[in-house]
Design a protein around this motif. Sequence first.
Motif, mmCIF file in Angstrom:
data_model
loop_
_atom_site.group_PDB
_atom_site.id
_atom_site.type_symbol
_atom_site.label_atom_id
_atom_site.label_comp_id
_atom_site.label_asym_id
_atom_site.label_seq_id
_atom_site.Cartn_x
_atom_site.Cartn_y
_atom_site.Cartn_z
ATOM 1 N N LEU A 1 -15.218 -14.983 3.542
ATOM 2 C CA LEU A 1 -16.627 -14.592 3.634
ATOM 3 C C LEU A 1 -17.444 -14.984 2.410
ATOM 4 O O LEU A 1 -18.678 -14.950 2.462
ATOM 5 C CB LEU A 1 -16.736 -13.075 3.836
ATOM 6 N N LEU A 2 -16.782 -15.358 1.327
ATOM 7 C CA LEU A 2 -17.525 -15.689 0.101
ATOM 8 C C LEU A 2 -18.434 -16.892 0.305
ATOM 9 O O LEU A 2 -19.461 -17.024 -0.371
ATOM 10 C CB LEU A 2 -16.552 -15.961 -1.049
ATOM 11 N N ARG A 3 -18.088 -17.784 1.226
ATOM 12 C CA ARG A 3 -18.930 -18.957 1.487
ATOM 13 C C ARG A 3 -20.282 -18.558 2.071
ATOM 14 O O ARG A 3 -21.233 -19.358 2.047
ATOM 15 C CB ARG A 3 -18.212 -19.915 2.436
ATOM 16 N N LEU A 4 -20.391 -17.329 2.615
ATOM 17 C CA LEU A 4 -21.640 -16.852 3.206
ATOM 18 C C LEU A 4 -22.362 -15.856 2.303
ATOM 19 O O LEU A 4 -23.390 -15.293 2.695
ATOM 20 C CB LEU A 4 -21.363 -16.194 4.564
ATOM 21 N N MET A 5 -21.859 -15.636 1.087
ATOM 22 C CA MET A 5 -22.436 -14.622 0.199
ATOM 23 C C MET A 5 -23.759 -15.098 -0.383
ATOM 24 O O MET A 5 -23.839 -16.161 -0.991
ATOM 25 C CB MET A 5 -21.452 -14.287 -0.919
ATOM 26 N N ASP A 6 -24.805 -14.306 -0.176
ATOM 27 C CA ASP A 6 -26.140 -14.596 -0.697
ATOM 28 C C ASP A 6 -26.258 -13.972 -2.085
ATOM 29 O O ASP A 6 -26.377 -12.748 -2.223
ATOM 30 C CB ASP A 6 -27.196 -14.025 0.252
ATOM 31 N N THR A 7 -26.220 -14.803 -3.124
ATOM 32 C CA THR A 7 -26.218 -14.300 -4.499
ATOM 33 C C THR A 7 -27.578 -13.793 -4.951
ATOM 34 O O THR A 7 -27.712 -13.281 -6.069
ATOM 35 C CB THR A 7 -25.736 -15.406 -5.462
ATOM 36 N N ARG A 8 -28.609 -13.918 -4.116
ATOM 37 C CA ARG A 8 -29.917 -13.362 -4.468
ATOM 38 C C ARG A 8 -29.901 -11.835 -4.440
ATOM 39 O O ARG A 8 -30.796 -11.191 -4.983
ATOM 40 C CB ARG A 8 -30.984 -13.886 -3.505
ATOM 41 N N TYR A 9 -28.877 -11.258 -3.794
ATOM 42 C CA TYR A 9 -28.779 -9.804 -3.659
ATOM 43 C C TYR A 9 -27.796 -9.237 -4.688
ATOM 44 O O TYR A 9 -26.910 -8.474 -4.350
ATOM 45 C CB TYR A 9 -28.348 -9.433 -2.237
ATOM 46 N N GLN A 10 -27.954 -9.632 -5.936
ATOM 47 C CA GLN A 10 -27.095 -9.110 -6.999
ATOM 48 C C GLN A 10 -27.690 -7.825 -7.562
ATOM 49 O O GLN A 10 -28.883 -7.560 -7.425
ATOM 50 C CB GLN A 10 -26.934 -10.148 -8.109
ATOM 51 N N GLY A 11 -26.824 -7.024 -8.196
ATOM 52 C CA GLY A 11 -27.300 -5.783 -8.789
ATOM 53 C C GLY A 11 -26.129 -4.933 -9.248
ATOM 54 O O GLY A 11 -25.042 -5.427 -9.503
ATOM 55 N N ILE A 12 -26.366 -3.612 -9.335
ATOM 56 C CA ILE A 12 -25.349 -2.656 -9.762
ATOM 57 C C ILE A 12 -25.237 -1.563 -8.713
ATOM 58 O O ILE A 12 -26.233 -0.978 -8.292
ATOM 59 C CB ILE A 12 -25.705 -2.030 -11.130
ATOM 60 N N ALA A 13 -23.990 -1.295 -8.261
ATOM 61 C CA ALA A 13 -23.723 -0.182 -7.345
ATOM 62 C C ALA A 13 -23.329 1.031 -8.166
ATOM 63 O O ALA A 13 -22.477 0.941 -9.056
ATOM 64 C CB ALA A 13 -22.611 -0.553 -6.373
ATOM 65 N N LYS A 14 -23.941 2.171 -7.866
ATOM 66 C CA LYS A 14 -23.681 3.393 -8.621
ATOM 67 C C LYS A 14 -23.124 4.455 -7.694
ATOM 68 O O LYS A 14 -23.559 4.620 -6.577
ATOM 69 C CB LYS A 14 -24.965 3.907 -9.282
ATOM 70 N N GLY A 15 -22.149 5.181 -8.182
ATOM 71 C CA GLY A 15 -21.545 6.285 -7.445
ATOM 72 C C GLY A 15 -20.623 6.994 -8.393
ATOM 73 O O GLY A 15 -21.040 7.527 -9.408
ATOM 74 N N VAL A 16 -19.308 6.968 -8.101
ATOM 75 C CA VAL A 16 -18.316 7.426 -9.071
ATOM 76 C C VAL A 16 -18.035 6.233 -9.970
ATOM 77 O O VAL A 16 -17.197 5.398 -9.679
ATOM 78 C CB VAL A 16 -17.036 7.912 -8.364
ATOM 79 N N GLY A 17 -18.791 6.099 -11.050
ATOM 80 C CA GLY A 17 -18.733 4.898 -11.863
ATOM 81 C C GLY A 17 -19.713 3.867 -11.343
ATOM 82 O O GLY A 17 -20.532 4.146 -10.457
ATOM 83 N N THR A 18 -19.641 2.684 -11.865
ATOM 84 C CA THR A 18 -20.523 1.601 -11.446
ATOM 85 C C THR A 18 -19.706 0.345 -11.196
ATOM 86 O O THR A 18 -18.579 0.207 -11.686
ATOM 87 C CB THR A 18 -21.596 1.299 -12.512
ATOM 88 N N SER A 19 -20.276 -0.558 -10.436
ATOM 89 C CA SER A 19 -19.630 -1.843 -10.172
ATOM 90 C C SER A 19 -20.713 -2.881 -9.964
ATOM 91 O O SER A 19 -21.788 -2.587 -9.426
ATOM 92 C CB SER A 19 -18.731 -1.756 -8.934
ATOM 93 N N LYS A 20 -20.443 -4.101 -10.381
ATOM 94 C CA LYS A 20 -21.413 -5.177 -10.252
ATOM 95 C C LYS A 20 -21.456 -5.679 -8.811
ATOM 96 O O LYS A 20 -20.422 -5.938 -8.193
ATOM 97 C CB LYS A 20 -21.060 -6.330 -11.190
ATOM 98 N N ILE A 21 -22.664 -5.803 -8.263
ATOM 99 C CA ILE A 21 -22.861 -6.377 -6.934
ATOM 100 C C ILE A 21 -23.006 -7.891 -7.093
ATOM 101 O O ILE A 21 -23.911 -8.372 -7.765
ATOM 102 C CB ILE A 21 -24.110 -5.793 -6.253
#
Length: 398
Positions: free
Chosen positions: A257-277
């Motif tokens: 699925l990475l071939r279809l990933m739109d990198t314009r939708y980057q950011g930070i996911a927050k919940g229990v800790g954080t992770s890079k989108i």
Amino acid sequence: MQLTVSTHDDKVFTIEVDAGTDTGTLQAILEAETGLPVEQQAVFHNGKLLPSSGTLQAAQVQDNDLLMLQPQPAAHAQPQQTQQTQPMARNRDGTLQNPQAFLDSCLSNPAAVAQLPPNLRDAVSSGNIDSVQGVFRQLQREAEQRQMEAQLIRPGEDPMDLEVQARIAEYIRQKNVEENFEAAMEFNPEVFAQVTMLYVTMDVGTSQCLHNMTQMALVNLFCILTYAVNGNKMAAFIDSGAQSTIMSAKSADQCNLLRLMDTRYQGIAKGVGTSKILGRVHQAPLKVGSQHVSASITILEDDSMPFLFGLDMLRRYQCCIDLHKNVLRFGSISNAELPFLAEHELPAKLRRVSSDVAAGGVGEGSAPGPATLPHGSGAPGQPQSDCSVWLMTAFVQI
């Protein structure tokens, strides 16, 4: 002789004509190739406008020369002709908007038909509209291919050079992303809407209290079941407290699925800790039972949670978490339901997650960090991440 034509919208294509071809016939060929009516064409050679009469040889046009085609307003003296030829404009895929008008114009101008490419000439002679549209679609693809090569392969470069191949691969990837984005916008525009979390009103208090206090409680349910994503079976963490459906980059790579990933939708996911989108796949194929559906999936850098099915897709498919039958029902899909997995059916990594949460642990390997919660959704006086852990732990301990 062969001529290269460049248009105002950066399209590049080649045509085959004789040196004795007159400019009127040339413009008819250009109309067939681009859909731009003859009376709106301005054809330039070496920076000079080609005369409206005479042959190409007289205009000193030679083999392998470049022509520039620019649009110009139609003449006021020919409003009727403009109205007739305007429907011959191209669609986005290269097909004609009015193929019958094109066939009629070809029948009235046999000289122009003789100058058409062989496959288009045969299609016109057959009178079959589907064949004509198919040829125009093929011509569009060939023109796009030539344009891509002109942009990506610079003069003197080896097409097999690793740097050139990398540029071509990135171009193809971006094209796949754009097609995936456009398909999602056309067929599933709801995936771009903001998701509202699930809240209910509850009276909080004890029997000894003289009054009750009304609070807003976040409804947060967690279960695990198996999905088939792009032909790959994997356990999905069902989380009604996660705003978005997410997948780790590692899992997305395994599902191609990475071939279809739109990198314009980057950011930070927050919940229990954080992770890079890292980005977003707008339409990923899923299989629910025997039914094939699609899902919008946010791709995270963190691989602690391979696949999480969030509230956005639960809402979209009107899902019901039925703990009596121990299944997830899909209300918008006829007779579609998936059983929740027993503990012994879970992958080892997810069994460790469940054990850590049940024990109240919040360290590495605990409940999924990427679950996205809106700002201010935590209990009063508590940080958002602490609230998420508290809700999750309370649910598991119950």
